[in-house]
Structure formats: C-alpha cells, structure tokens
Write an enzyme that holds these catalytic residues in place. Structure first.
Site, PDB file in Angstrom:
ATOM      1  N   ARG A  83       0.983  -1.276   0.093  1.00  0.00           N
ATOM      2  CA  ARG A  83      -0.023  -0.053   0.080  1.00  0.00           C
ATOM      3  C   ARG A  83       1.049   1.249   0.100  1.00  0.00           C
ATOM      4  NH1 ARG A  83      -3.539   0.141   4.916  1.00  0.00           N
ATOM      5  NH2 ARG A  83      -5.280  -1.420   3.765  1.00  0.00           N
ATOM      6  N   ARG A 153      -1.799   7.008   9.242  1.00  0.00           N
ATOM      7  CA  ARG A 153      -2.031   6.538   8.150  1.00  0.00           C
ATOM      8  C   ARG A 153      -1.826   7.446   6.958  1.00  0.00           C
ATOM      9  NH1 ARG A 153      -4.262   1.271   8.118  1.00  0.00           N
ATOM     10  NH2 ARG A 153      -3.635   0.109  10.111  1.00  0.00           N
ATOM     11  N   LYS A 216      -3.994   2.019  14.863  1.00  0.00           N
ATOM     12  CA  LYS A 216      -3.894   2.578  13.635  1.00  0.00           C
ATOM     13  C   LYS A 216      -4.389   3.969  14.112  1.00  0.00           C
ATOM     14  CE  LYS A 216      -6.323  -0.231  11.043  1.00  0.00           C
ATOM     15  NZ  LYS A 216      -7.583  -0.641  10.290  1.00  0.00           N
ATOM     16  N   LYS A 218      -5.811   7.718  12.130  1.00  0.00           N
ATOM     17  CA  LYS A 218      -6.321   8.170  10.582  1.00  0.00           C
ATOM     18  C   LYS A 218      -6.482   9.781  10.623  1.00  0.00           C
ATOM     19  CE  LYS A 218      -7.906   3.747   9.189  1.00  0.00           C
ATOM     20  NZ  LYS A 218      -8.814   2.957   8.528  1.00  0.00           N
ATOM     21  N   CYS A 435     -15.553  -2.938  -0.114  1.00  0.00           N
ATOM     22  CA  CYS A 435     -14.115  -3.108   0.187  1.00  0.00           C
ATOM     23  C   CYS A 435     -13.742  -4.256  -0.524  1.00  0.00           C
ATOM     24  CB  CYS A 435     -13.932  -3.517   1.798  1.00  0.00           C
ATOM     25  SG  CYS A 435     -14.807  -4.928   2.227  1.00  0.00           S
ATOM     26  N   CYS A 441      -8.171 -10.539   1.141  1.00  0.00           N
ATOM     27  CA  CYS A 441      -8.271 -10.093   2.612  1.00  0.00           C
ATOM     28  C   CYS A 441      -8.498 -11.453   3.517  1.00  0.00           C
ATOM     29  CB  CYS A 441      -9.496  -9.292   2.528  1.00  0.00           C
ATOM     30  SG  CYS A 441      -9.704  -8.671   4.278  1.00  0.00           S
ATOM     31  N   CYS A 480     -16.695  -7.612   6.322  1.00  0.00           N
ATOM     32  CA  CYS A 480     -16.590  -8.186   7.686  1.00  0.00           C
ATOM     33  C   CYS A 480     -16.669  -7.105   8.641  1.00  0.00           C
ATOM     34  CB  CYS A 480     -15.155  -8.928   8.049  1.00  0.00           C
ATOM     35  SG  CYS A 480     -13.829  -7.847   8.141  1.00  0.00           S
ATOM     36  N   CYS A 484     -14.158  -1.710   6.233  1.00  0.00           N
ATOM     37  CA  CYS A 484     -13.522  -0.928   5.402  1.00  0.00           C
ATOM     38  C   CYS A 484     -14.016  -0.115   4.555  1.00  0.00           C
ATOM     39  CB  CYS A 484     -12.358  -1.705   4.799  1.00  0.00           C
ATOM     40  SG  CYS A 484     -11.243  -2.984   5.995  1.00  0.00           S
TER      41      CYS A 484
HETATM   42 FE1  SRM Z   1      -9.490  -1.694   6.205  1.00  0.00          FE
HETATM   43  C1  SRM Z   1      -7.893  -4.134   7.880  1.00  0.00           C
HETATM   44  C2  SRM Z   1      -8.500  -2.966   3.331  1.00  0.00           C
HETATM   45  C3  SRM Z   1     -10.215   1.263   4.746  1.00  0.00           C
HETATM   46  C4  SRM Z   1     -10.771  -0.523   8.907  1.00  0.00           C
HETATM   47  N1  SRM Z   1      -8.359  -3.337   5.716  1.00  0.00           N
HETATM   48  C5  SRM Z   1      -7.856  -4.298   6.689  1.00  0.00           C
HETATM   49  C6  SRM Z   1      -6.637  -5.164   5.803  1.00  0.00           C
HETATM   50  C7  SRM Z   1      -5.506  -4.787   5.677  1.00  0.00           C
HETATM   51  C8  SRM Z   1      -6.929  -6.720   6.346  1.00  0.00           C
HETATM   52  C9  SRM Z   1      -5.803  -6.931   7.125  1.00  0.00           C
HETATM   53  O1  SRM Z   1      -5.668  -6.271   8.239  1.00  0.00           O
HETATM   54  O2  SRM Z   1      -5.276  -8.263   6.933  1.00  0.00           O
HETATM   55  C10 SRM Z   1      -7.444  -5.036   4.323  1.00  0.00           C
HETATM   56  C11 SRM Z   1      -6.883  -5.464   3.129  1.00  0.00           C
HETATM   57  C12 SRM Z   1      -7.632  -6.167   2.177  1.00  0.00           C
HETATM   58  C13 SRM Z   1      -6.822  -6.252   0.747  1.00  0.00           C
HETATM   59  O3  SRM Z   1      -6.782  -7.653   0.309  1.00  0.00           O
HETATM   60  O4  SRM Z   1      -6.471  -5.648   0.281  1.00  0.00           O
HETATM   61  C14 SRM Z   1      -8.204  -3.655   4.319  1.00  0.00           C
HETATM   62  N2  SRM Z   1      -9.048  -0.963   4.188  1.00  0.00           N
HETATM   63  C15 SRM Z   1      -8.919  -1.642   3.199  1.00  0.00           C
HETATM   64  C16 SRM Z   1      -8.942  -0.772   1.990  1.00  0.00           C
HETATM   65  C17 SRM Z   1      -8.233  -1.296   0.802  1.00  0.00           C
HETATM   66  C18 SRM Z   1     -10.725  -0.843   1.848  1.00  0.00           C
HETATM   67  C19 SRM Z   1     -10.865  -0.607   0.120  1.00  0.00           C
HETATM   68  O5  SRM Z   1     -11.842  -1.315  -0.833  1.00  0.00           O
HETATM   69  O6  SRM Z   1     -10.685   0.476  -0.277  1.00  0.00           O
HETATM   70  C20 SRM Z   1      -8.913   0.537   2.574  1.00  0.00           C
HETATM   71  C21 SRM Z   1      -7.635   0.868   2.455  1.00  0.00           C
HETATM   72  C22 SRM Z   1      -7.451   2.411   3.047  1.00  0.00           C
HETATM   73  C23 SRM Z   1      -6.105   2.863   2.897  1.00  0.00           C
HETATM   74  O7  SRM Z   1      -5.495   3.162   1.662  1.00  0.00           O
HETATM   75  O8  SRM Z   1      -5.228   3.028   3.932  1.00  0.00           O
HETATM   76  C24 SRM Z   1      -9.365   0.270   3.907  1.00  0.00           C
HETATM   77  N3  SRM Z   1     -10.364   0.099   6.787  1.00  0.00           N
HETATM   78  C25 SRM Z   1     -10.584   1.061   5.896  1.00  0.00           C
HETATM   79  C26 SRM Z   1     -11.458   1.918   6.488  1.00  0.00           C
HETATM   80  C27 SRM Z   1     -11.945   3.224   5.986  1.00  0.00           C
HETATM   81  C28 SRM Z   1     -11.370   4.401   6.337  1.00  0.00           C
HETATM   82  O9  SRM Z   1     -10.323   4.575   6.950  1.00  0.00           O
HETATM   83  O10 SRM Z   1     -11.808   5.535   5.747  1.00  0.00           O
HETATM   84  C29 SRM Z   1     -11.814   1.541   7.790  1.00  0.00           C
HETATM   85  C30 SRM Z   1     -12.819   2.006   8.903  1.00  0.00           C
HETATM   86  C31 SRM Z   1     -12.607   3.226   9.321  1.00  0.00           C
HETATM   87  C32 SRM Z   1     -11.937   2.685  10.928  1.00  0.00           C
HETATM   88  O11 SRM Z   1     -10.792   2.623  10.753  1.00  0.00           O
HETATM   89  O12 SRM Z   1     -12.718   2.885  11.826  1.00  0.00           O
HETATM   90  C33 SRM Z   1     -11.119   0.258   7.920  1.00  0.00           C
HETATM   91  N4  SRM Z   1      -9.504  -2.402   8.172  1.00  0.00           N
HETATM   92  C34 SRM Z   1      -9.991  -1.564   9.232  1.00  0.00           C
HETATM   93  C35 SRM Z   1      -9.818  -2.497  10.342  1.00  0.00           C
HETATM   94  C36 SRM Z   1     -10.406  -2.202  11.680  1.00  0.00           C
HETATM   95  C37 SRM Z   1      -9.736  -1.293  12.538  1.00  0.00           C
HETATM   96  C38 SRM Z   1     -10.089  -1.162  13.742  1.00  0.00           C
HETATM   97  O13 SRM Z   1     -10.372   0.035  14.290  1.00  0.00           O
HETATM   98  O14 SRM Z   1     -10.723  -2.211  14.550  1.00  0.00           O
HETATM   99  C39 SRM Z   1      -8.982  -3.429   9.916  1.00  0.00           C
HETATM  100  C40 SRM Z   1      -8.426  -4.621  10.824  1.00  0.00           C
HETATM  101  C41 SRM Z   1      -7.630  -4.158  11.889  1.00  0.00           C
HETATM  102  O15 SRM Z   1      -6.789  -3.152  11.641  1.00  0.00           O
HETATM  103  O16 SRM Z   1      -7.220  -5.019  12.817  1.00  0.00           O
HETATM  104  C42 SRM Z   1      -8.461  -3.325   8.635  1.00  0.00           C
HETATM  105 FE1  SF4 Z   2     -11.163  -7.110   4.606  1.00  0.00          FE
HETATM  106 FE2  SF4 Z   2     -13.123  -6.654   6.356  1.00  0.00          FE
HETATM  107 FE3  SF4 Z   2     -11.719  -4.811   5.458  1.00  0.00          FE
HETATM  108 FE4  SF4 Z   2     -13.363  -5.990   3.599  1.00  0.00          FE
HETATM  109  S1  SF4 Z   2     -13.991  -4.709   5.756  1.00  0.00           S
HETATM  110  S2  SF4 Z   2     -11.108  -5.369   3.429  1.00  0.00           S
HETATM  111  S3  SF4 Z   2     -13.387  -7.980   4.452  1.00  0.00           S
HETATM  112  S4  SF4 Z   2     -10.855  -6.536   6.712  1.00  0.00           S
END
Ligand code: SRM
Ligand code: SF4
Length: 571
Positions: A83, A153, A216, A218, A435, A441, A480, A484
């Site tokens: 990323r 981030r 994390k 943001k 997402c 993922c 899930c 995201c």
């Molecule tokens: Fe996310 C984890 C993809 C935005 C909350 N997210 C992941 C992971 C890295 C899975 C992992 O931990 O192994 C996913 C990778 C999937 C893949 O195969 O690419 C993933 N998140 C994404 C992306 C690519 C979704 C998308 O379709 O665009 C976004 C990448 C953003 C970036 O460029 O940095 C993405 N993730 C978000 C958002 C939305 C936002 O930030 O605006 C959220 C919710 C907002 C928030 O943080 O409350 C989000 N992602 C999570 C979480 C839960 C974090 C938490 O607060 O508990 C995880 C899991 C974790 O961190 O433990 C996670």
């Molecule tokens: Fe993966 Fe869950 Fe984030 Fe979708 S919402 S990219 S399934 S961690």
C-alpha cells in the site's frame, strides 16, 4: 453519561503482545532482512509477519485456492499486498506509469486497486519481488512507509474541490501532516533501499514513541461543502475554513471510527467530536498534541479498545481536549460554521477556477485491471503517457485526471472512451462502494468487491420499478465488521457475517454525518433484495418531497436514530 451503559474493555493488566513486538523490534527492523533470505517459505515468520505492515505491506494468501493447497499439503500461496503513501491522493503520470509497469509485469494478479483512503494497493507480490517494489516506488519519489499498523496512515484531503481557491493550500497541509507524523526510524531505508547508516544516526521517535501508537490512526483534511473523505471515519479531522477565498484556519474534530465486532457490545461506530477552531499555523502542533495524547492515554492492554474513539469516551471529551490544548499551547476558539452537502464524486469533466479541466473517471470498486472487453488499466496508462498534469485518487475509489488543458481535453477523452473508462453509469452505481474482501483479505467473512456489481444492478432494477432512477441510496458493502467500505456511514450498509450472509444497517445520511442502525441480521442475498424492495416501495410512497432514503427511514421510525453510540449503538 449513563455509567451502567459505559462499556470498555480491560485497561489494566498485561500489555498486549503487539506492544512486546514493537518494543523488541529495534525500531521496526525485527529480523525482516534475514527473513527475506529464507527461501523455504514464501511468507514472513513470527513478529516479522506484523512488522512488515509498518513498511506498508500485508502478507496474504489467495483464499480461493487455500483449501486446495492444504489438501495438497502445500504452503498457502503467500504473496504481499503493498500500500503506497499518497497524501491527498496526488500522483504524477510518471509515477503512475512506474507502478503500472510493476503491477503488470511482477505480480500475480496484474491489477492496481485504488483504495478509499486515496491511495493504491498492489496485490500478489511474491517475496522475491518485494524489495524491487519499494525500490521502484523510491526511484519515482514515492514510498509505502506508515500506510499500515500503529501509525498515522495516509492523510486524506478532499479531492472534489478544484473549483475552490483553497484546494492546493489544503492539499499542501495534508502532505506536510503526512511527512511530519511519519516514523523517523531508518529501518525502511536500510531494509528496502539498502541505505547504510553512514553517520551513525541513533533512531528516535519523538512523536510516535519507541512503541509507536496503541493502534492505527487516521487523519483527514476536509474542504466543505464536500465530505468525500468521510471525516467521521477518522481519528483526527481538520475542516478547512475560508474567508474571502483565503484559508484562515481549521475546525478540529477528534475521535471518529467505524470498526465493530459482531455482537460485541464494547465496540461501536462513533462520529467525531468537535473540539474547536485553530488558526492555520497551529495545525502541526495540534496534530502532534492529539496524536501524542492518544499515544500516551490509548489502551495498550486490549487492541479492541485502543482507538482514539474509545480513549475519548474513557477519559472524557473535555479532559482529552484540554490535554490537547495544553500540549499544543492553544485555546481552541468556537467552531466556525460549516456546511457539508455531498460525499459523491462528480463523474465526468469539470472546469476548475484556474480554467483547467478535470476528468473524474468512475472505477468500479477502485479495481484497475484489463477486462476482456474493456482495457481500463491500459487506458489509464495510455492517458498517463500523454497527460501533462497530475492524477488525483478520490476517497470514493475513483481517479481524477487533473489539470488538463483545453488542447489535451479531447485527446484524453478519446483514450478514456476507447478503453471503456467513460461508459454510462447510474447515480446508484457511483454512490456504491465495497471493500476488497475475497480472495485476498484474510479477514473477509463474505464477498464484497466481487459481489457489488451484481447487487447494484439489482438495486437499479428496483429503483427503476418504482420510478426512482434519478435517485440514489448511499450503499456500502463491507466483507466483515472491520468496516473498510465505511458501511457504518451509509444510508444502506451491508456487513458480511459468513459466505452469502450479511447484517443490514439503514439510516445513515447522504452527507456522512449519521451512523446507521442494525436493521436485520444474518440475511441471505435474496432476503436482502426482498427487504430493499419493500423499503424502496415505502420510501417512494411516503417520502416528503425530495426526502432521501436514510432520512425517510429515520423520520418514519423504521429505525431509531443513534443518538449516543456508546449507549444506544446496539439497542
Ligand atoms: Fe481496512 C484491515 C482494506 C479502509 C478498518 N483493511 C484491513 C486489511 C489490511 C486486512 C488485514 O488487516 O489483513 C484489508 C486488506 C484487504 C486487501 O486484500 O486489500 C483492508 N481498508 C482496506 C481498503 C483497501 C478497503 C478499500 O476497498 O478501499 C482501505 C485501505 C485504506 C488505505 O488506503 O489506507 C481500507 N479500513 C478502511 C476503513 C475506511 C477508512 O479508513 O476511511 C476502515 C474503517 C474506519 C476505521 O478505521 O474505523 C478500515 N481495516 C479496518 C480495520 C478495523 C480497525 C479497527 O478500528 O478495529 C481492519 C483490521 C485491523 O486493523 O485490525 C482493517
Ligand atoms: Fe477485509 Fe473486512 Fe476490510 Fe473488507 S472490511 S477489506 S473483508 S478487513
């Protein structure tokens, strides 16, 4: 606050293992270098599995073939997802061409995925090509530093505001914030770029600390009236305030966040709290004060309760705010009035105030790949070959070809059309987001990106049936409850429960300032479609004037609004 309902996890006890790991990592080095030489596995071992995240990579395996490989007694097909760090989503055509070539020639999937935090991911990088990926980024002035794990981030900046005089100034602040809050360790340069520490610099982390952040973090800059960055998903948001065309300061909002766990009542989505107004020159001090307060006060015992939104509720908003004022040597002024009116990208051409043209291309789910009938990834690369302006990635996973002169406009449009990048698309599709989920993922419980195109077609049909083609519902599908796709800021959000089953949330609004409520659980796709049909029928029948879907379901009591998530998110 109603103490009875005040839900927190453990804040006393043994530090989480993530804390040990960071402390023992020697400023994020671990034994990544040795692991790179280990050719017995395609993955990273032990702590390194997590440490590579600080360097912008996640270890994944193809879940579509996982069972088959296990049956064959083979290791899962490990590959990394990289990323990039791209504050405000700005990237030059030269940079784009470099990553496009890498994705085509050196990865398993040959695709680029635009994320909803204004950057891109490259999936399917085998261990032998990881170093090369970082070196290619470095050569064109990019990096993947701090795009994952317990750091600040990629910093967002509204990308839909080229008609605003303050856009470029706001963007420059996003870039400065991103750089200011970066880890200082030389680990990234040593491991991936082979740089020697000639001056024997001793690593220090004055802002993030030796064990980095509890979780994390943001940050976003928002330029009203656009909320395309979904400010309430961010720990730290600065709302740009202008007067007579000049940026005069920012409203500060702290503690947004969306992730939950199914049925776990100590988790909840939360909109950010307004702290106050600050003048422009205090932005870095204030960012540092918020991040160091979260660093020092955040929960390091339980990671499920570690984000700023939980810290704020645990210590109290006023207490957190006055600590930030003390650390930043500032007294916040009253919030300046601001109005948010939209989150959507304007697909197509728009002229900026400098008379340059900007073309927003709709990229479904942000996935750029050459499909048999539309070579969209090649199309973007061909545009990059002749484009003299820059590209901007939007927080809606779209791509903006920015700063196009009158002369270049038709050439760019021709390429875009020839490659299927300007096909007709409904308002509903433009306002739907998923997402990544399967197959890459590791946390996915249900399909999202691969399911959305079909699902939107179903909703389009229902809207058409009720004569609502000109309307749209902000729709988000997350595989899930990590959320995201920001389903917990949608008018209609689906969150994956298990393959083919979702929880359904309704009642968010168009502008992204209201959290939707759980409406029904564990639904099959057929059940969801039947329910949506009924809901749209009643919306059509009973709406007041142009009332939007989310407002309608709240007004008519189909769901109750969430007034204070810590108390009523699960009720
Ligand atoms: Fe996310 C984890 C993809 C935005 C909350 N997210 C992941 C992971 C890295 C899975 C992992 O931990 O192994 C996913 C990778 C999937 C893949 O195969 O690419 C993933 N998140 C994404 C992306 C690519 C979704 C998308 O379709 O665009 C976004 C990448 C953003 C970036 O460029 O940095 C993405 N993730 C978000 C958002 C939305 C936002 O930030 O605006 C959220 C919710 C907002 C928030 O943080 O409350 C989000 N992602 C999570 C979480 C839960 C974090 C938490 O607060 O508990 C995880 C899991 C974790 O961190 O433990 C996670
Ligand atoms: Fe993966 Fe869950 Fe984030 Fe979708 S919402 S990219 S399934 S961690």
């Amino acid at each position: 606050m109603n103490k009875k309902n005040f839900r927190v996890l453990r804040i006393e006890g043994k530090l989480s293992d993530a804390e040990r790991l960071k402390k023992q990592s020697n400023y994020l080095r671990g034994t990544i270098l040795e692991d790179l030489e280990n050719h017995l596995t395609g993955g990273f071992i032990g702590d390194n599995y997590f440490l590579i995240r600080f360097h912008g990579m996640y270890q994944q395996d193809d879940r579509d073939i996982r069972i088959e490989r296990i049956a064959q007694k083979l290791e899962p097909r490990y590959a990394m997802m990289l990323r990039c760090r791209l504050p405000g989503g700005m990237i030059t055509p030269t940079q784009w061409l470099a990553i496009d070539r890498f994705a085509t020639e050196k990865t398993l999937y040959g695709s680029i995925r635009l994320t909803n935090r204004q950057t891109f991911q490259i999936h399917g990088i085998l261990k032998k090509n990881i170093k090369l990926s970082h070196q290619i980024l470095h050569k064109v002035g990019l990096d993947a530093l701090a795009t994952a794990h317990d750091v600040n981030r990629n910093v967002l900046c509204t990308s839909n505001a080229v008609e605003s005089e303050i856009y470029y100034e706001a963007y420059r602040w996003a870039k400065k914030l991103s750089e200011y809050l970066l880890p200082q360790t030389r680990a990234y340069a040593e491991i991936w770029l082979d740089e020697k520490n000639k001056d024997n610099i001793i690593d220090q982390e004055p802002i993030l600390g030796e064990t980095y952040l509890p979780r994390k973090f943001k940050t976003a800059i928002v330029i009203p009236p656009y909320n395309d960055v979904d400010l309430h998903a961010n720990d730290l948001s600065f709302i740009a305030i202008a007067s007579e065309g000049k940026l005069i300061g920012f409203n500060l909002l702290v503690g947004g966040g969306l992730s939950i766990e199914h049925g776990k009542k100590f988790t909840y989505a939360r909109t950010a709290s307004e702290f106050g107004f600050l003048p422009v020159h205090k932005i870095l001090d204030v960012a540092k004060a918020v991040i160091t307060t979260q660093r020092d006060w955040g929960n390091r015992i339980d990671r499920n309760n570690a984000k700023t939104k939980y810290t704020l509720e645990r210590v109290g908003i006023e207490q957190f705010k006055s600590e930030v004022e003390k650390r930043a040597k500032i007294e916040f002024k009253t919030i300046h009035p601001y109005e948010l009116t939209t989150r959507s990208d304007h697909i197509g051409w728009i002229q900026g105030i400098d008379n340059k043209w900007h073309l927003t291309l709709f990229i479904e789910n942000g996935r750029l790949i050459d499909y048999p009938r539309s070579f969209i990834k090649s199309g973007v690369a061909n545009i990059a070959k002749i484009h003299t302006g820059h590209f901007r990635l939007s927080a809606n996973q779209n791509l903006i070809i920015s700063n196009v002169s009158e002369k270049q406009k038709s050439k760019i449009e021709n390429i875009a059309r020839q490659h299927g990048l300007m096909n007709e698309v409904s308002l509903q599709r433009v306002n739907s987001m998923a997402c990544v989920a399967f197959p890459t993922c590791p946390l996915a419980m249900a399909e999202a990106e691969r399911f959305l195109p079909f699902f939107v077609s179903k909703i389009e049909q229902i809207m058409h049936k009720y004569g609502m083609d000109e309307e749209y519902i902000i729709l988000r599908v997350s595989g899930c409850p990590n959320g995201c796709a920001r389903a917990l800021l949608a008018e209609l959000g689906l969150i994956g429960k298990s393959p083919g089953r979702y929880n359904m949330y309704i009642g968010g609004n168009h502008i992204g300032t209201r959290i939707p409520r759980l409406f029904r659980e564990n639904l099959t796709i057929e059940e969801i479609i039947t329910l949506i049909d009924k809901l749209i029928a009643s919306w059509k029948e009973g709406r007041n004037g142009h009332e939007q879907f989310g407002d309608f379901v709240i007004r008519t009591g189909i769901v109750k609004p969430i007034l204070n998530p810590i108390i009523d998110f699960w009720e």
